[in-house]
Design an enzyme around this catalytic site. Structure first.
Site, PDB file in Angstrom:
ATOM      1  N   ARG A 273      43.023  41.195  47.021  1.00  0.00           N
ATOM      2  CA  ARG A 273      44.100  42.012  46.455  1.00  0.00           C
ATOM      3  C   ARG A 273      43.565  43.138  45.579  1.00  0.00           C
ATOM      4  O   ARG A 273      44.067  44.262  45.622  1.00  0.00           O
ATOM      5  CB  ARG A 273      45.100  41.138  45.694  1.00  0.00           C
ATOM      6  CG  ARG A 273      45.861  40.200  46.634  1.00  0.00           C
ATOM      7  CD  ARG A 273      46.766  39.251  45.895  1.00  0.00           C
ATOM      8  NE  ARG A 273      45.950  38.398  45.012  1.00  0.00           N
ATOM      9  CZ  ARG A 273      46.413  37.731  43.974  1.00  0.00           C
ATOM     10  NH1 ARG A 273      47.693  37.788  43.664  1.00  0.00           N
ATOM     11  NH2 ARG A 273      45.614  36.987  43.244  1.00  0.00           N
TER      12      ARG A 273
ATOM     13  N   ASN B  29      49.471  37.048  47.891  1.00  0.00           N
ATOM     14  CA  ASN B  29      48.998  35.803  48.498  1.00  0.00           C
ATOM     15  C   ASN B  29      50.195  35.004  48.997  1.00  0.00           C
ATOM     16  O   ASN B  29      51.240  34.974  48.342  1.00  0.00           O
ATOM     17  CB  ASN B  29      48.234  34.956  47.477  1.00  0.00           C
ATOM     18  CG  ASN B  29      46.862  35.490  47.181  1.00  0.00           C
ATOM     19  OD1 ASN B  29      46.326  36.318  47.903  1.00  0.00           O
ATOM     20  ND2 ASN B  29      46.273  35.015  46.092  1.00  0.00           N
TER      21      ASN B  29
END
Length: 99
Positions: free
Chosen positions: A29, A47
């Site tokens: 990320r 996620n």
């Protein structure tokens, strides 16, 4: 016909992508956010409970491809498969972030 191709090559698109592999707990990320901002894309990533990462990203095809290539070069990131679909543009979105 070729002029039309040039126009669409620079037109923004939005994709919903699901990344499979070693993609959680490896800086995915962070890398996605930095790459998207570097290439001028907007959107988000998060996620998922099944171990994948979902990303919605908006930019030109070239910009999105550059972001994905940067993510896949991450030191600990191992992308086994990417599922992708084109979705509607979000005209109000201004940046890329993590959800």
């Amino acid at each position: 016909m070729q002029d039309n191709k040039k126009i669409t090559a620079h037109a923004p698109v939005r994709r919903r992508m699901s990344f499979h592999g070693e993609v959680q707990g490896v800086g995915f990320r962070f890398t996605a956010t930095q790459a998207a901002r570097m290439y001028g894309c907007t959107g988000w990533c998060r996620n998922e409970y099944d171990g994948t990462v979902t990303m919605e990203i908006q930019g030109t095809d070239a910009e999105i491809n550059a972001v994905v290539a940067t993510i896949c070069k991450g030191k600990y990131i191992v992308v086994d498969r990417i599922d992708s679909e084109e979705i509607r543009i979000d005209t109000d979105e201004r940046q890329f972030g993590v959800k």
